[in-house]
Design an enzyme around this catalytic site. Structure first.
Site, short mmCIF file in Angstrom:
data_model
loop_
_atom_site.label_atom_id
_atom_site.label_comp_id
_atom_site.label_asym_id
_atom_site.label_seq_id
_atom_site.Cartn_x
_atom_site.Cartn_y
_atom_site.Cartn_z
N SER A 111 0.84 -1.20 0.00
CA SER A 111 0.00 0.00 0.00
C SER A 111 0.88 1.25 0.00
O SER A 111 1.70 1.43 -0.89
CB SER A 111 -0.95 -0.05 1.19
OG SER A 111 -1.94 0.94 1.10
N ASP A 165 -9.83 -3.40 -5.71
CA ASP A 165 -9.00 -2.37 -5.08
C ASP A 165 -9.04 -1.11 -5.94
O ASP A 165 -8.78 -1.18 -7.15
CB ASP A 165 -7.56 -2.89 -4.97
CG ASP A 165 -6.61 -1.92 -4.27
OD1 ASP A 165 -7.03 -0.82 -3.90
OD2 ASP A 165 -5.44 -2.31 -4.11
N HIS A 206 -7.78 -4.72 -1.28
CA HIS A 206 -6.59 -4.04 -0.78
C HIS A 206 -6.24 -4.53 0.62
O HIS A 206 -7.10 -4.89 1.41
CB HIS A 206 -6.87 -2.53 -0.75
CG HIS A 206 -5.65 -1.69 -0.52
ND1 HIS A 206 -4.79 -1.35 -1.54
CD2 HIS A 206 -5.16 -1.13 0.60
CE1 HIS A 206 -3.82 -0.59 -1.05
NE2 HIS A 206 -4.01 -0.46 0.26
#
Length: 329
Positions: free
Chosen positions: A166, A265, A295
């Site tokens: 991320s 995502d 995600h």
């Protein structure tokens, strides 16, 4: 087909454990991050990703601090085989650049060390908004340079990679770009593992529209994260914040990469775009897309009750470990 039917079809395409995770969050009426203070958002992430369970055993885990001008940077070093002088991997955790630390992503770091046969150096970089861009970038590069210069001290041998998920995936993409542009004393990086990274502050891809809401990370939350991270809109155009905007001449000097994306995502398409940009620049790239995942999945192996563990996280982490092992062969 009605919007309801389309929504039901999309939900049916989710990994069963992910679907159960989202249903549990909905039943608990989990708060929208954008309605929380920074402190509340940090506490929410900590509550989800620091369950009271026995962690995977890594032979040696050591905390230490490195000095930098006007600040200290905390590290945690995971060595699965002391004395073996394994390659080193510098790991940057996720959390939207505003949250997360060595504790919230301890399980990911342990998994990478064990599955990648490597010494993992996890970095507790500075967080926004107290320390906005480029503070996290500066700490990420500093830690990578330190790991390269002190490999023997931390029990590592030859070989250095970066990895992140991320927001940490963004940092793991940016650090090799910084190394490529520095002509003096830059760390030699052999590989980069990018787990669903944010690569471009634009919010204009189809995946932002398709996955805007309902799949944990929302488009609204990404706007919120970027707003707290950057000093202003102009920072969003800086390749050190949006690595997809780097010149091809910089990309062409980067090490091989493994890029992970997830179908549900908002960041999926910019991750794909970055993998494609690297390929066009002549960088060896493996792109692993998981159509049925969301995600942050790598950090969902061990969740607190009543959330179900997401078994697919093991596959993602095993594949990341395999990428590291292959890169160091």
């Amino acid at each position: 087909m009605s919007d309801t039917d389309a929504g039901e079809r999309r939900a049916a395409d989710l990994d069963p454990n992910v679907r159960a995770f989202l249903e549990t969050a909905a039943a608990l009426d989990a708060p929208d991050l954008t309605h929380l203070s920074i402190e509340q958002a940090r506490a929410a992430l900590e509550g989800l990703y620091t369950p009271d369970v026995e962690p995977e055993r890594v032979a040696d885990v050591t905390d230490r601090t490195i000095r930098a001008p006007a600040r200290d940077v905390r590290l945690r070093i995971y060595d699965p085989a002391p004395g073996a002088a394994l390659p080193a991997v510098v790991y940057f955790h996720g959390g939207g650049w505003i949250a997360g630390d060595l504790e919230t992503h301890d399980s990911v770091a342990r998994s990478l060390a064990l599955r990648g046969d490597c010494v993992v150096v996890a970095v507790d970089y500075r967080k926004a908004p107290e320390h906005p861009f480029p503070a996290a970038v500066e700490d990420a590069y500093l830690a990578t340079k330190w790991a390269a210069d002190n490999a023997a001290e931390i029990g590592a041998g030859e070989g250095l990679a970066v990895a992140g998920d991320s927001a940490g995936g963004t940092l793991a993409a940016v650090v090799p770009q910084m190394a490529a542009e520095k002509t003096i004393d830059a760390p030699k990086i052999d590989h980069q593992v990018l787990l669903y990274p944010a690569t471009n502050r634009a919010f204009d891809t189809p995946s932002y529209e398709q996955n805007a809401d309902g799949f944990a990370l929302t488009a609204r939350a990404m706007v919120w994260f970027w707003t707290h991270y950057l000093r202003g809109d102009v920072d969003g155009a800086n390749p050190l914040a949006s690595p997809l905007r780097a010149r091809e001449s910089v990309l062409s000097d980067l090490p091989s990469a493994t890029v992970f994306t997830c179908g549900f995502d908002p960041l999926r398409d910019e991750g794909v775009a970055y993998a494609e940009a690297l390929e066009r620049a002549g960088v060896p790239v493996e792109h692993a897309n998981y159509d049925d995942l969301i995600h942050d999945v790598a950090n969902m192996r061990r969740l607190p009750d009543p959330f179900p563990d997401v078994e697919a996280a093991d596959d993602v982490l095993e594949r990341a470990g395999e990428a590291l092992r292959t890169a160091f062969e």
